[in-house]
Design a protein around this motif. Structure first.
Motif, PDB file in Angstrom:
ATOM      1  N   ASP A 188      -7.386   9.040   2.950  1.00 15.75           N
ATOM      2  CA  ASP A 188      -7.710   7.890   2.103  1.00 15.75           C
ATOM      3  C   ASP A 188      -6.896   6.670   2.507  1.00 15.75           C
ATOM      4  O   ASP A 188      -7.380   5.526   2.439  1.00 15.75           O
ATOM      5  N   PHE A 189      -5.668   6.908   2.939  1.00 15.59           N
ATOM      6  CA  PHE A 189      -4.811   5.831   3.430  1.00 15.59           C
ATOM      7  C   PHE A 189      -5.428   5.183   4.669  1.00 15.59           C
ATOM      8  O   PHE A 189      -5.475   3.959   4.789  1.00 15.59           O
ATOM      9  N   GLN A 228      -1.364  -0.965  -4.472  1.00 16.61           N
ATOM     10  CA  GLN A 228      -2.415   0.051  -4.523  1.00 16.61           C
ATOM     11  C   GLN A 228      -1.817   1.358  -4.025  1.00 16.61           C
ATOM     12  O   GLN A 228      -0.920   1.347  -3.175  1.00 16.61           O
ATOM     13  N   SER A 229      -2.324   2.480  -4.522  1.00 14.17           N
ATOM     14  CA  SER A 229      -1.800   3.772  -4.078  1.00 14.17           C
ATOM     15  C   SER A 229      -2.928   4.729  -3.755  1.00 14.17           C
ATOM     16  O   SER A 229      -4.007   4.674  -4.348  1.00 14.17           O
ATOM     17  N   VAL A 230      -2.668   5.588  -2.789  1.00 12.50           N
ATOM     18  CA  VAL A 230      -3.553   6.707  -2.440  1.00 12.50           C
ATOM     19  C   VAL A 230      -2.663   7.918  -2.233  1.00 12.50           C
ATOM     20  O   VAL A 230      -1.461   7.793  -1.963  1.00 12.50           O
ATOM     21  N   PRO A 237      -0.138  16.389   1.486  1.00 12.90           N
ATOM     22  CA  PRO A 237      -0.989  17.587   1.569  1.00 12.90           C
ATOM     23  C   PRO A 237      -1.787  17.699   2.859  1.00 12.90           C
ATOM     24  O   PRO A 237      -2.065  18.810   3.323  1.00 12.90           O
ATOM     25  N   ASP A 238      -2.171  16.557   3.449  1.00  7.64           N
ATOM     26  CA  ASP A 238      -3.051  16.620   4.626  1.00  7.64           C
ATOM     27  C   ASP A 238      -2.449  15.960   5.854  1.00  7.64           C
ATOM     28  O   ASP A 238      -3.176  15.560   6.767  1.00  7.64           O
ATOM     29  N   LEU A 260       0.856  -1.187   0.000  1.00  8.13           N
ATOM     30  CA  LEU A 260       0.000   0.000   0.000  1.00  8.13           C
ATOM     31  C   LEU A 260       0.892   1.237   0.000  1.00  8.13           C
ATOM     32  O   LEU A 260       1.727   1.409   0.887  1.00  8.13           O
ATOM     33  N   ILE A 261       0.707   2.081  -1.011  1.00  6.39           N
ATOM     34  CA  ILE A 261       1.596   3.227  -1.234  1.00  6.39           C
ATOM     35  C   ILE A 261       0.851   4.523  -0.925  1.00  6.39           C
ATOM     36  O   ILE A 261      -0.222   4.777  -1.466  1.00  6.39           O
ATOM     37  N   LEU A 262       1.430   5.329  -0.044  1.00  7.08           N
ATOM     38  CA  LEU A 262       0.892   6.658   0.264  1.00  7.08           C
ATOM     39  C   LEU A 262       1.821   7.690  -0.376  1.00  7.08           C
ATOM     40  O   LEU A 262       2.887   7.992   0.157  1.00  7.08           O
ATOM     41  N   GLU A 263       1.439   8.188  -1.544  1.00  8.23           N
ATOM     42  CA  GLU A 263       2.287   9.074  -2.340  1.00  8.23           C
ATOM     43  C   GLU A 263       1.392   9.997  -3.160  1.00  8.23           C
ATOM     44  O   GLU A 263       0.549   9.538  -3.926  1.00  8.23           O
ATOM     45  N   ASN A 264       1.560  11.320  -2.962  1.00  3.27           N
ATOM     46  CA  ASN A 264       0.674  12.260  -3.655  1.00  3.27           C
ATOM     47  C   ASN A 264       1.179  12.666  -5.037  1.00  3.27           C
ATOM     48  O   ASN A 264       0.477  13.361  -5.765  1.00  3.27           O
TER      49      ASN A 264
END
Length: 240
Positions: free
Chosen positions: A40-41, A33-35, A60-61, A9-13
């Motif tokens: 959303d993560f 999967q990415s968010v 961003p958040d 699971l990828i958290l990358e904007n």
């Protein structure tokens, strides 16, 4: 017969980078999967349990450090931190101290990231698959499968995946001096940050959880010029 593919699971904007990573991991036998946002993560983590997470430090958040410390560390989900902004050694040390298993600077070579993910998963699986999962020493109990310490008074203290690996390595060779290189063998974070500082931070974190006097530690002793020694006698047993 289908094979279960480990979920990354990828958290990358950065949408372009995220797409490249999802594609590369897919080609290398993973499900990815990415968010792009922390919220959303968090929602995705409520639905699935990934084998490992890739977390950008600047979002961003929210801050990636907080995500790792607050959510992933508590649930013993391995994490690799990535950043193109927080590149100073102090930030990278902080990432490890907060619970990241590795820290990689941008620009990222996707193939290197895949290799690092595989290395982290091998270490995690090795710790989980060992025959003896409980070790007792000086009134303490370490439950490696449960990722917890049990203090002499019964208090329970959570351990991160990296802390489990380090404590297991120390307790596996009691009353023997181990070098930093031995304790960090196979840990790719050594290529990213000041090597000695990395292991010293992790040792300090373990000592704090073991309620050691930092000026006179009795369990994890510093052998100046050589490394560290796990001083007490240990008793291993097989967990449930």
């Amino acid at each position: 017969m289908s094979t279960v593919r480990p979920l990354v699971l990828i958290l990358e904007n950065d949408a372009d980078l995220a797409a490249i990573l999802v594609r590369t991991f897919g080609e290398q036998g993973f499900e990815a999967q990415s968010v792009g946002l922390v919220r959303d993560f968090e929602r995705r983590l409520a639905q699935v349990r990934p084998a490992i997470c890739i977390v950008d430090m600047s979002l961003p958040d929210g801050a990636g450090f907080e995500v790792i410390a607050r959510r992933l560390k508590s649930e013993a989900i391995p994490a690799i931190a990535i950043s193109g902004v927080w590149t100073d050694v102090s930030y990278r040390v902080l990432g490890l101290e907060m619970g990241a298993d590795d820290y990689l600077l941008k620009p990222i070579d996707p193939r290197e990231l895949v290799a690092r993910v595989r290395a982290v998963l091998r270490r995690v699986e090795g710790a989980a698959g060992a025959e003896d999962n409980i070790v007792r020493f000086s009134g303490w109990t370490a439950d490696f499968h449960g990722h917890r310490l049990i203090a002499p008074n019964g208090d329970e203290i959570d351990l991160s995946a990296s802390e489990v690996r380090l404590l297991r390595a120390l307790a596996s060779r009691p009353q023997r001096v181990q070098t930093r290189e031995t304790l960090m063998e196979g840990d790719e974070t050594a290529g990213n940050i000041a090597f000695d500082r990395s292991i010293d931070v992790r040792i300090s974190r373990l000592r704090a959880k073991l309620r050691e006097d930092p000026r006179n530690p009795l369990i994890i002793k510093t052998v100046y010029g050589a490394g560290y020694m796990f001083a007490p006698a240990v008793e291993w047993s097989r967990g449930g």
